[in-house]
Design a protein around this motif. Structure first.
Motif, PDB file in Angstrom:
ATOM      1  N   UNK A 231       0.824  -1.214   0.000  1.00 36.62           N
ATOM      2  CA  UNK A 231       0.000   0.000   0.000  1.00 36.62           C
ATOM      3  C   UNK A 231       0.859   1.265   0.000  1.00 36.62           C
ATOM      4  N   UNK A 232       2.166   1.093  -0.135  1.00 31.70           N
ATOM      5  CA  UNK A 232       3.100   2.213  -0.262  1.00 31.70           C
ATOM      6  C   UNK A 232       2.965   3.191   0.916  1.00 31.70           C
ATOM      7  N   UNK A 233       2.827   2.630   2.112  1.00 32.33           N
ATOM      8  CA  UNK A 233       2.653   3.463   3.302  1.00 32.33           C
ATOM      9  C   UNK A 233       3.979   3.842   3.947  1.00 32.33           C
ATOM     10  N   UNK A 234       4.989   2.992   3.797  1.00 36.91           N
ATOM     11  CA  UNK A 234       6.290   3.253   4.411  1.00 36.91           C
ATOM     12  C   UNK A 234       7.202   3.996   3.442  1.00 36.91           C
ATOM     13  N   UNK A 235       8.184   4.672   4.004  1.00 37.07           N
ATOM     14  CA  UNK A 235       9.056   5.517   3.200  1.00 37.07           C
ATOM     15  C   UNK A 235      10.049   4.709   2.361  1.00 37.07           C
ATOM     16  N   UNK A 236      10.302   5.124   1.129  1.00 30.13           N
ATOM     17  CA  UNK A 236      11.376   4.515   0.341  1.00 30.13           C
ATOM     18  C   UNK A 236      12.694   5.280   0.460  1.00 30.13           C
ATOM     19  N   UNK A 237      12.799   6.172   1.440  1.00 28.37           N
ATOM     20  CA  UNK A 237      14.012   6.973   1.600  1.00 28.37           C
ATOM     21  C   UNK A 237      15.095   6.123   2.270  1.00 28.37           C
ATOM     22  N   UNK A 238      15.526   5.103   1.558  1.00 29.15           N
ATOM     23  CA  UNK A 238      16.459   4.126   2.124  1.00 29.15           C
ATOM     24  C   UNK A 238      17.892   4.638   2.219  1.00 29.15           C
ATOM     25  N   UNK A 239      18.216   5.662   1.458  1.00 26.67           N
ATOM     26  CA  UNK A 239      19.584   6.181   1.477  1.00 26.67           C
ATOM     27  C   UNK A 239      19.809   7.192   2.595  1.00 26.67           C
ATOM     28  N   UNK A 240      18.743   7.559   3.313  1.00 26.42           N
ATOM     29  CA  UNK A 240      18.857   8.496   4.428  1.00 26.42           C
ATOM     30  C   UNK A 240      18.084   7.967   5.643  1.00 26.42           C
ATOM     31  N   UNK A 241      18.466   6.812   6.154  1.00 24.38           N
ATOM     32  CA  UNK A 241      17.654   6.185   7.204  1.00 24.38           C
ATOM     33  C   UNK A 241      17.518   7.021   8.468  1.00 24.38           C
ATOM     34  N   UNK A 242      18.555   7.766   8.836  1.00 30.32           N
ATOM     35  CA  UNK A 242      18.507   8.522  10.091  1.00 30.32           C
ATOM     36  C   UNK A 242      17.524   9.682  10.037  1.00 30.32           C
ATOM     37  N   UNK A 243      17.195  10.143   8.833  1.00 29.75           N
ATOM     38  CA  UNK A 243      16.284  11.286   8.704  1.00 29.75           C
ATOM     39  C   UNK A 243      15.052  10.930   7.871  1.00 29.75           C
ATOM     40  N   UNK A 244      14.743   9.647   7.800  1.00 31.48           N
ATOM     41  CA  UNK A 244      13.668   9.197   6.914  1.00 31.48           C
ATOM     42  C   UNK A 244      12.281   9.515   7.452  1.00 31.48           C
ATOM     43  N   UNK A 245      12.137   9.620   8.766  1.00 32.20           N
ATOM     44  CA  UNK A 245      10.837   9.933   9.362  1.00 32.20           C
ATOM     45  C   UNK A 245      10.736  11.444   9.517  1.00 32.20           C
ATOM     46  N   UNK A 246       9.805  12.058   8.771  1.00 30.79           N
ATOM     47  CA  UNK A 246       9.730  13.511   8.704  1.00 30.79           C
ATOM     48  C   UNK A 246       8.294  14.018   8.878  1.00 30.79           C
ATOM     49  N   UNK A 247       7.702  13.839  10.036  1.00 33.12           N
ATOM     50  CA  UNK A 247       6.332  14.320  10.227  1.00 33.12           C
ATOM     51  C   UNK A 247       6.212  15.816   9.963  1.00 33.12           C
ATOM     52  N   UNK A 248       5.145  16.193   9.288  1.00 30.77           N
ATOM     53  CA  UNK A 248       4.773  17.574   9.010  1.00 30.77           C
ATOM     54  C   UNK A 248       5.754  18.290   8.081  1.00 30.77           C
TER      55      UNK A 248
END
Length: 424
Positions: free
Chosen positions: A211-228
């Motif tokens: 469902x493409x809910x999780x981030x594909x930002x695999x090259x920046x794992x430490x900053x991949x969660x970016x609420x707002x």
């Protein structure tokens, strides 16, 4: 006389550290615990980042039999429950077992062990007719999420009400809310309540990839969660547990217990709309917030901090921003809001309890955790999201925390500090 539930013990297993102090230190530092998945080879999946717990069951006092018997989520829950009981100053033998209950939330139960053992009995998925001779004796425990609550009940010798609440990503809020109701109605004097999930497994990644809910930002794992943040593109999966000792307020004060916070308002609603979609107006979350505030007898302008669901998906961030404006009115623009998922990811059913822990500790320490990785705010999310750096909040005594779950679940809880507790 009305009965109020208060938090007198907290136990935490979280990404970035086991225990309350490492958890809180991570949050107020603004550091992140998201990284490339190490539990297994995740390279075939769309999203390969997660917030994993560095957890050693032996170091945390679990016996070889417990380690063999319990799924990772159950291990987290038992360790957190033992921490919480120790923190409360209570010992199991001091509790009236029939007046002590357990309420544990979990979205996906023992998924990790259930998947692992299916791979074994099906010979890697090659056999349609599985061979039960290869099954572990505890396979049934992995199948039923109630085994997690049972393990916690055995660990603390509780013989009162015992249940699992599974409402997706609001499970951690709803389990604690259920425990609060049991204390308020007089069915229990003490509740061991919280939530645990260990969903970082191939089947979970596959489900969210679909469902493409999780981030594909695999090259920046430490900053991949970016609420707002305007550059966000999906949530980061996490794992963990938080469990509390909840006591009836007068009994807790009579024994001289340290009270972190009182839980004075709780409400839950469903949008009856879509399995994963959200109405943009946030009406049902706003209804839950208003009901929780009303129960707590707290006016919107008295809320000192909002712990947001803040999953880092566009529809959720905009949905709850609208809900805050609808429920809090003009004061929404003056109230600090933040999402700890920016630092510890989204541990599904467990996150609601981890967020309750963060709220209680925010009251305890007079500080508001930041929203990490928030460099480019979404113009449609125009509230004060406490970007990057924790904020001093001396005297903070009223906190709202909210959760939103697939299936349309929306929950809200109001915590008040010891100075305010009991006003209801």
């Amino acid at each position: 006389m009305s009965r109020t539930a208060v938090i007198t013990g907290i136990g935490v297993v979280a990404p970035g550290g086991v225990g309350v102090k490492p958890f809180w230190d991570l949050l107020v530092s603004g550091r992140t615990a998201t990284r490339t998945i190490t539990h297994f080879d995740a390279s075939p999946f769309r999203s390969t980042v997660a917030a994993e717990c560095d957890f050693d069951g032996v170091a945390e006092g679990l016996t070889p039999q417990e380690l063999r018997r319990m799924d990772r989520a159950a291990q987290f829950a038992v360790v957190s429950a033992r921490q919480a009981l120790a923190d409360s100053g209570l010992a199991p033998q001091e509790l009236d077992p029939f007046r002590t209950g357990v309420a544990i939330g979990s979205a996906v139960g023992c998924t990790t062990s259930l998947e692992r053992e299916y791979v074994v009995v099906s010979d890697g998925g090659r056999e349609w007719h599985v061979d039960p001779d290869y099954a572990v004796p505890h396979l049934y425990d992995y199948y039923v999420p109630s085994s997690i609550a049972a393990e916690v009940g055995w660990a603390v010798e509780a013989q009162g009400p015992c249940t699992v609440v599974s409402t997706g990503c609001t499970s951690g809020l709803d389990a604690v809310g259920h425990a609060v109701r049991l204390i308020e109605e007089g069915s229990a004097d003490t509740m061991i309540a919280g939530a645990s999930d260990a969903p970082i497994s191939p089947i979970t990644l596959a489900c969210f990839d679909a469902i493409r809910a999780t981030t594909p930002r695999n090259d920046e794992p430490a900053t991949a969660s970016r609420p707002f943040d305007n550059t966000r593109n999906g949530f980061v999966l996490g794992e963990g547990s938080a469990v509390f000792v909840l006591e009836e307020r007068e009994r807790a004060l009579a024994r001289g217990a340290h009270v972190y916070a009182a839980i004075e308002g709780f409400a839950s609603r469903c949008n009856a709309f879509h399995m994963t979609g959200l109405r943009p107006d946030g009406k049902e979350m706003a209804a839950a917030i208003s009901a929780a505030l009303d129960e707590a007898r707290v006016a919107p302008d008295e809320v000192g901090y909002v712990n947001a669901h803040g999953s880092s998906t566009r529809q959720n961030d905009r949905h709850e921003t609208a809900a805050f404006k609808r429920a809090l009115g003009d004061s929404a623009y003056r109230t600090p809001v933040s999402s700890i998922k920016s630092m510890i990811g989204h541990s599904l059913g467990a996150i609601g309890s981890l967020e309750i822990a963060a709220c209680a500790l925010a009251i305890e320490h007079g500080a508001i955790p930041p929203t990490a990785n928030l460099h480019e705010p979404d113009p449609e999310c125009d509230l004060d999201y406490v970007p990057l750096v924790a904020r001093n909040a001396a005297g903070l005594d009223t906190v709202l925390t909210v959760g939103s779950g697939f299936g349309g679940f929306q929950s809200a809880m109001v915590l008040t500090g010891p100075r305010r507790a009991g006003r209801r």
